[in-house]
Write an enzyme that holds these catalytic residues in place. Structure first.
Site, PDB file in Angstrom:
ATOM      1  CG  ASP A  65      -1.894   1.080   1.303  1.00 32.72           C
ATOM      2  OD1 ASP A  65      -2.628   1.222   0.305  1.00 32.72           O
ATOM      3  OD2 ASP A  65      -1.983   1.789   2.322  1.00 32.72           O
TER       4      ASP A  65
ATOM      5  CD  GLU B  65      -2.086   3.102  -3.561  1.00 31.06           C
ATOM      6  OE1 GLU B  65      -3.122   3.739  -3.753  1.00 31.06           O
ATOM      7  OE2 GLU B  65      -1.571   2.977  -2.434  1.00 31.06           O
TER       8      GLU B  65
ATOM      9  CG  ASP C 259      -8.112   3.308  -3.448  1.00 31.86           C
ATOM     10  OD1 ASP C 259      -8.892   3.134  -2.487  1.00 31.86           O
ATOM     11  OD2 ASP C 259      -6.909   3.001  -3.403  1.00 31.86           O
TER      12      ASP C 259
HETATM   13  C1  NOJ Z   1      -4.332   3.296  -0.809  1.00 30.45           C
HETATM   14  C2  NOJ Z   1      -5.423   2.330  -0.620  1.00 30.45           C
HETATM   15  O1  NOJ Z   1      -5.658   1.644  -1.790  1.00 30.45           O
HETATM   16  C3  NOJ Z   1      -6.559   3.143  -0.135  1.00 30.45           C
HETATM   17  O2  NOJ Z   1      -7.739   2.437  -0.228  1.00 30.45           O
HETATM   18  C4  NOJ Z   1      -6.218   3.548   1.273  1.00 30.45           C
HETATM   19  O3  NOJ Z   1      -7.203   4.364   1.795  1.00 30.45           O
HETATM   20  C5  NOJ Z   1      -4.911   4.311   1.278  1.00 30.45           C
HETATM   21  N1  NOJ Z   1      -3.900   3.727   0.460  1.00 30.45           N
HETATM   22  C6  NOJ Z   1      -4.366   4.409   2.671  1.00 30.45           C
HETATM   23  O4  NOJ Z   1      -4.087   3.119   3.147  1.00 30.45           O
END
Ligand code: NOJ
Ligand code: NOJ
Length: 833
Positions: free
Chosen positions: A352, A390, A469
């Protein structure tokens, strides 16, 4: 069309009374004419290919409305605008209207569609040869109702979630769990999923964070204890049982399990549990009690400037307690948590927010995983753990060059967010294919106007068009055919594709434009849709043709609505043509291909309305395709696979120490073992082979000095082209290199670091060869974490890299530093004037 029609209607109204002799005073009204009954371009009946049904009406200017749900159409039914793609059993009913006329009779046609089954999907050992299915565990399937409302975190569950989501609170737990995923593995296997990516399964906060904060950690991104499984996903004891059961069952089905792991933060500050961190049930710290000499957290403001290298790594993201990964306790904790997942059989991780974690520390995280030798040492079959992260920004963003450098050097591959934005735009908003094509050129070939290098291994990027997201493309405006075209693109583009759960069931909710949480829908159907069938075809292609896993990506023909591209790997090739125009068939002339001469049927068996082609002549990779017509709203694939000489497609991991095990994947390795060689500079050593098959080799990195290596596979007299590999000298230790008293930087200047080992750039001074750019906490200072070999005595210096490429070094002797054997180091210096 409409501009032609308006005068006609006006004229008709004016003419009618005269034509019918209505001179006034006539007692009986003239008969009102009726619009002709609409007709269909395709006869009702049984078909085995996708049909495109046009509706027309012989009454000039008439408007057609239709239904596909068997209801009787009215003037307020869907307005007919373009041919209707018919991929499943469908009855179309149509009505034509026009002012001054009575409505037409209803026309009705029933189509029975039996699309042919996809070819069998071969078992794969390398994730490149398949696709990953992304699951938000809480929203997928409730396999165990005993964990719905656990005693340690009562009241966070809404039973309406799966039953009636319109009435549910979308920020509460809905009941999906690891047992639920396990129960649906048959569905995933039959679709061809080679891996699943599950939302973070670790223990999240046990109380609400308040409605303004999104309430609960149903999504998993608010961890409190990374050593335990959340009670909503496993059991009341926070044990690993449900996770272990899922992994064992998935592996038995040939499906890898990728775990979403959060290293950036714990949970919200000041609400809920105030950033609590537990170690296997024991409270270590909360945000407000983190007042010791060695804080666990950064205590900095929210990130305001996402282009600032210091803020993104050291400030607060989304109000979440921001871990200092270079606190030795945090470093040790996070690595213990990650390796515990490996010990429980995880096949890799989706990390993440890697943009917000300490970048240099993440190299040491990769190093820990790449060299991990615990049990099970080789998680699934013979593939080593695959890592992706990510970094959520586009190629126009200021830190895009940093993201490419990170992806190329760290061994952690990135989710292809830059390409995502273009894919969503093209298929969600019907934009030009040039957006995708230009993006691929930039990412894979680099840009002359920026320091951004090309992504060195584009097939290791992880591609997607929907996720948890962003709004699903169905919420952006795509229809079902556009979703299927997006799936077709994604599963044939370079990179490892991720399909977001439910897209194959056309799941979406358009509340607030389908943004969070309305993109985290309850999975309410597991049926065999036409999209599932398409995925099966594409999974079969990926498993059978190495060009899908490892091939280059070559655009062959393009306009706004038509994209024809080719994937090539050794003697394996396929060509794919997508036409997204709603009604215009495209004449294709001047198309060339690497496919050998011959006639090619559509690999998708016209289930997407495609066509065959003929390839003429033999012009060495540039054979002419006979002119043909590409139907509107279609996808066609023409493929050829043949045995060839050894070709390396990917190496997992790409950075590791001598003695580490690596998986070498590709094609043409042969059935019996040959040789694997690693060369660093002029020294070349053969690797010990532990497994060998035609498409995958497992080998041990030989005892070479650290540095960039070239890896080759030799079978008989044939040797592959070299694949890049980085040998780390030894275990990597994160070291905070910090400097004070630096000269003022001009706006085009960056502060960089270089030094005496490969991990420090071997004294390179280029943007890509040296380390950095260094984060600037306050003007006149710099901070850069670099993971360097343990026990090494390194020399280093900071320097200013100017916009024109010239360099200003610090003066004086090189700084030197001896890297600790374990833990974390700190090398603190002042700029030498
Ligand atoms: C990216 C995640 O995909 C998202 O859903 C999350 O809120 C943030 N990082 C913080 O963890
Ligand atoms: C960096 C600089 O000090 C430069 O002058 C020197 O040549 C190299 N280090 C190698 O020691």
């Amino acid at each position: 069309m409409r501009s032609d029609r308006t005068p006609f209607v006006l004229c008709l109204v004016a003419v009618l009374p005269t034509a019918y002799g209505g001179g006034g005073g006539s007692a009986s009204s003239p008969p009102v004419p009726q619009v002709a009954t609409p007709s269909f371009s395709v006869s009702a009946g049984n078909y085995t290919t996708l049909q495109s049904v046009a509706i027309s009406d012989s009454t000039a200017g008439a408007t057609i409305h239709y239904t596909t749900d068997s209801s009787v159409p009215t003037a307020s039914s869907t307005l007919y605008a373009a041919p209707i793609p018919v991929a499943t059993n469908t009855t179309i009913k149509a009505l034509a209207t026009d002012s001054g006329y009575t409505d037409s009779s209803v026309a009705s046609a029933t189509y029975s569609i039996n699309l042919p089954a996809a070819p069998p999907i071969a078992a794969v050992t390398d994730i490149h040869q398949g696709f990953i299915y992304q699951i938000v565990t809480d929203r997928f399937f409730n396999g165990d109702t005993s964990n719905d409302n656990p005693p340690q975190s009562p009241g966070l569950f809404d039973s309406n979630g799966f039953a009636n989501s319109a009435e549910a609170d979308w920020n509460l737990y809905w009941g999906g769990d690891l047992a639920g995923i396990q129960q649906k593995l048959g569905y995933l296997k039959s679709m061809g999923a080679a891996g699943i990516w599950i939302s973070p399964p670790v223990d999240n906060i046990r109380v609400s964070a308040g409605s303004s904060n999104g309430e609960t950690g149903y999504h998993g991104y608010w961890p409190r204890d990374m050593m335990q499984i959340d009670e909503h996903f496993g059991d009341d004891a926070n044990s690993w049982t449900a996770f272990d059961n899922l992994v064992a069952a998935a592996h038995a089905d040939g499906i890898k399990v990728f775990v979403d792991f959060v290293a950036n933060h714990t949970n919200p500050i000041g609400v809920g549990e105030d950033g609590s961190l537990y170690n296997n049930g024991t409270l270590l710290v909360t945000y407000s009690t983190d007042t010791g000499a060695n804080p666990y957290y950064h205590h900095n403001p929210p990130i305001a400037d996402f282009d600032d290298r210091y803020q993104v790594q050291y400030y607060t993201l989304e109000g979440l307690a921001d871990l200092d990964q270079t606190n030795p306790s945090v470093d040790q904790y996070l690595k213990a948590a990650v390796t515990q997942f490996l010990a429980h059989g995880a096949d890799g991780f989706r990390f993440d927010a890697v943009k917000d974690v300490n970048w240099g520390w993440e190299y040491s995280l990769e190093n820990t995983i790449a060299n991990w030798t615990g049990s099970p040492a080789l998680p699934t079959s013979t593939e080593r753990p695959f890592l992706f992260g990510e970094w959520a920004e586009g190629s126009g963003d200021a830190l895009y060059p940093d993201s490419v450098k990170f992806s190329n050097n760290s061994g952690i591959n990135l989710l292809d967010y830059p390409l995502y934005y273009q894919i969503a735009d093209v298929f969600g908003s019907d934009k030009s294919f040039h957006e995708i094509d230009n993006e691929l050129t930039l990412e894979d070939s680099g840009a002359s106007s920026s320091p951004a290098q090309p992504f060195a291994q584009p097939n290791d990027l992880v591609t997607f068009f929907d996720n948890h997201d962003n709004p699903r493309i169905l919420s952006l405006g795509a229809d079902q055919m556009a979703v299927k075209q997006a799936i077709s693109f994604l599963l044939t583009c370079r990179g490892i594709p991720v399909l977001y759960y439910g897209d194959e069931q056309y799941l979406h909710n358009n509340t607030n434009g389908g943004t969070i949480p309305y993109n985290r829908n309850a999975m309410t159907s597991f049926s065999s849709t036409d999209a599932v069938l398409l995925i099966q075809y594409l999974a079969a292609l990926r498993a059978a043709n190495p060009a899908a896993a490892y091939g280059t990506m070559n655009q062959r023909w393009i306009n706004d609505d038509v994209y024809i591209y080719e994937r090539d790997f050794g003697t394996n090739t396929f060509l794919i043509a997508i036409n997204k125009n709603p009604s215009v068939d495209q004449a294709i002339t001047g198309l060339y291909t690497d496919l050998p001469p011959g006639s090619y049927a559509d690999y998708l068996a016209q289930t997407m309305g495609g066509t065959g082609i003929v390839v003429n002549g033999s012009a060495g990779g540039n054979n002419a395709v006979a002119d043909f017509t590409l139907p509107h709203r279609s996808v066609s694939i023409w493929a050829s696979a043949a045995a060839g000489s050894p070709s390396i497609g990917s190496v997992t991991p790409r950075v590791a120490n001598p003695g580490a095990t690596v998986s070498i994947e590709g094609a043409g390795f042969g059935a019996t073992a040959g040789t694997v060689s690693f060369a660093v500079g002029s020294s070349m050593l053969s690797a010990t082979i532990t497994a060998w098959s035609d498409r995958q080799i497992t080998a041990t990195v030989p005892a070479l000095a650290g540095g960039s290596a070239a890896l080759t596979v030799t079978q008989g007299t044939a040797t592959s082209a070299p694949a890049p590999f980085t040998v780390s000298t030894s275990a990597l230790i994160p070291v905070n290199f910090s400097i004070s008293g630096t000269p003022a930087l001009a706006s085009s200047d960056v502060l960089m670091l270089s030094g005496s080992v490969g991990e420090l750039g071997n004294w390179a001074t280029s943007w890509n060869g040296a380390l950095g750019p260094v984060a600037i906490p306050t003007s006149g200072s710099g901070l850069l974490t670099v993971s360097v070999p343990n026990g090494a005595r390194v020399e280093f210096k900071f320097f200013i890299l100017h916009g024109d490429g010239s360099v200003s070094w610090e003066n004086g002797a090189n700084h030197s530093f001896t890297v600790p054997q374990t833990g974390v180091g700190a090398a603190t210096v002042s700029w030498q004037n």
